[in-house]
Scaffold this motif. Structure first.
Motif, PDB file in Angstrom:
ATOM      1  N   GLN A  75      64.164   1.861 -55.288  1.00 20.80           N
ATOM      2  CA  GLN A  75      64.311   1.015 -54.101  1.00 20.80           C
ATOM      3  C   GLN A  75      63.573  -0.298 -54.321  1.00 20.80           C
ATOM      4  N   ILE A  76      64.224  -1.387 -53.905  1.00 20.24           N
ATOM      5  CA  ILE A  76      63.647  -2.727 -53.985  1.00 20.24           C
ATOM      6  C   ILE A  76      63.896  -3.420 -52.652  1.00 20.24           C
ATOM      7  N   GLU A  77      62.883  -4.143 -52.182  1.00 20.82           N
ATOM      8  CA  GLU A  77      63.019  -4.937 -50.967  1.00 20.82           C
ATOM      9  C   GLU A  77      62.654  -6.383 -51.275  1.00 20.82           C
TER      10      GLU A  77
ATOM     11  N   PHE B  37      61.382  -9.909 -49.308  1.00 18.10           N
ATOM     12  CA  PHE B  37      60.812 -10.457 -48.083  1.00 18.10           C
ATOM     13  C   PHE B  37      60.642 -11.965 -48.187  1.00 18.10           C
TER      14      PHE B  37
ATOM     15  N   LEU C 168      61.991  -9.103 -43.693  1.00 16.31           N
ATOM     16  CA  LEU C 168      62.797  -8.364 -44.663  1.00 16.31           C
ATOM     17  C   LEU C 168      64.166  -9.028 -44.761  1.00 16.31           C
TER      18      LEU C 168
ATOM     19  N   ARG D 141      67.336  -4.956 -48.740  1.00 19.41           N
ATOM     20  CA  ARG D 141      66.851  -3.667 -49.253  1.00 19.41           C
ATOM     21  C   ARG D 141      68.001  -3.068 -50.047  1.00 19.41           C
ATOM     22  N   THR D 142      67.706  -2.633 -51.261  1.00 14.59           N
ATOM     23  CA  THR D 142      68.747  -2.085 -52.121  1.00 14.59           C
ATOM     24  C   THR D 142      68.119  -1.118 -53.118  1.00 14.59           C
ATOM     25  N   ARG D 143      68.957  -0.520 -53.950  1.00 13.14           N
ATOM     26  CA  ARG D 143      68.498   0.349 -55.042  1.00 13.14           C
ATOM     27  C   ARG D 143      69.138  -0.124 -56.340  1.00 13.14           C
TER      28      ARG D 143
ATOM     29  N   THR E  99      70.516  -4.539 -59.666  1.00 11.94           N
ATOM     30  CA  THR E  99      71.179  -4.416 -58.372  1.00 11.94           C
ATOM     31  C   THR E  99      72.649  -4.786 -58.567  1.00 11.94           C
TER      32      THR E  99
ATOM     33  N   ILE F 289      70.006 -10.031 -55.198  1.00 16.37           N
ATOM     34  CA  ILE F 289      69.257  -9.588 -54.023  1.00 16.37           C
ATOM     35  C   ILE F 289      69.144 -10.729 -53.006  1.00 16.37           C
TER      36      ILE F 289
ATOM     37  N   ARG G  82      59.391  -6.129 -53.477  1.00 14.94           N
ATOM     38  CA  ARG G  82      58.588  -4.907 -53.462  1.00 14.94           C
ATOM     39  C   ARG G  82      59.376  -3.817 -54.168  1.00 14.94           C
TER      40      ARG G  82
ATOM     41  N   TRP H 296      59.481   0.068 -55.349  1.00 18.47           N
ATOM     42  CA  TRP H 296      58.966   1.373 -54.939  1.00 18.47           C
ATOM     43  C   TRP H 296      58.784   2.268 -56.178  1.00 18.47           C
TER      44      TRP H 296
END
Length: 112
Positions: free
Chosen positions: A22-24, A26, A35, A38-40, A47, A51, A65, A67
């Motif tokens: 998971q990546i976000e 901001f 935010l 948000r993706t994986r 991605t 993004i 960010r 995870w």
């Protein structure tokens, strides 16, 4: 490559792309940070699309960010969520921000 923000993640412990992390993204110019996405990561550790697409790119301060702990799922993982804060000084340029990580370390750079 078109403008915008792209990323990809490599699992250096296994020597392969980090699929499913998971990546976000901001916008950190606002308080609290906003935010934006948000993706994986896919099977290639990337991605499926930027993004932050070129059409939405603008100069400013951003934070990705990653995870990491959720990806590795080991009790001795060192980093939980890895923040990478950076500045887009020229929205017409492409910003590629990869992450190299293992359960015990991480690093980044501005890629191409």
């Amino acid at each position: 490559m078109a403008a915008g923000i792209t990323t990809h993640v490599l699992d250096v412990a296994l020597g392969q792309p980090a699929a499913g992390m998971q990546i976000e993204l901001f916008d950190v110019a606002t308080q609290p940070p906003t935010l934006l996405a948000r993706t994986r990561t896919n099977r290639d550790g990337r991605t499926d699309s930027p993004i932050l697409p070129a059409a939405q790119a603008r100069a400013g301060d951003f934070e990705l960010r990653f995870w990491v702990a959720d990806y590795f799922k080991t009790p001795d993982v060192f980093a939980d969520v890895v923040p990478v804060r950076f500045t887009l000084s020229d929205a017409a340029q492409h910003y590629h921000v990869p992450l190299l990580c293992s359960p015990w370390s991480f690093g980044t750079y501005r890629g191409s």
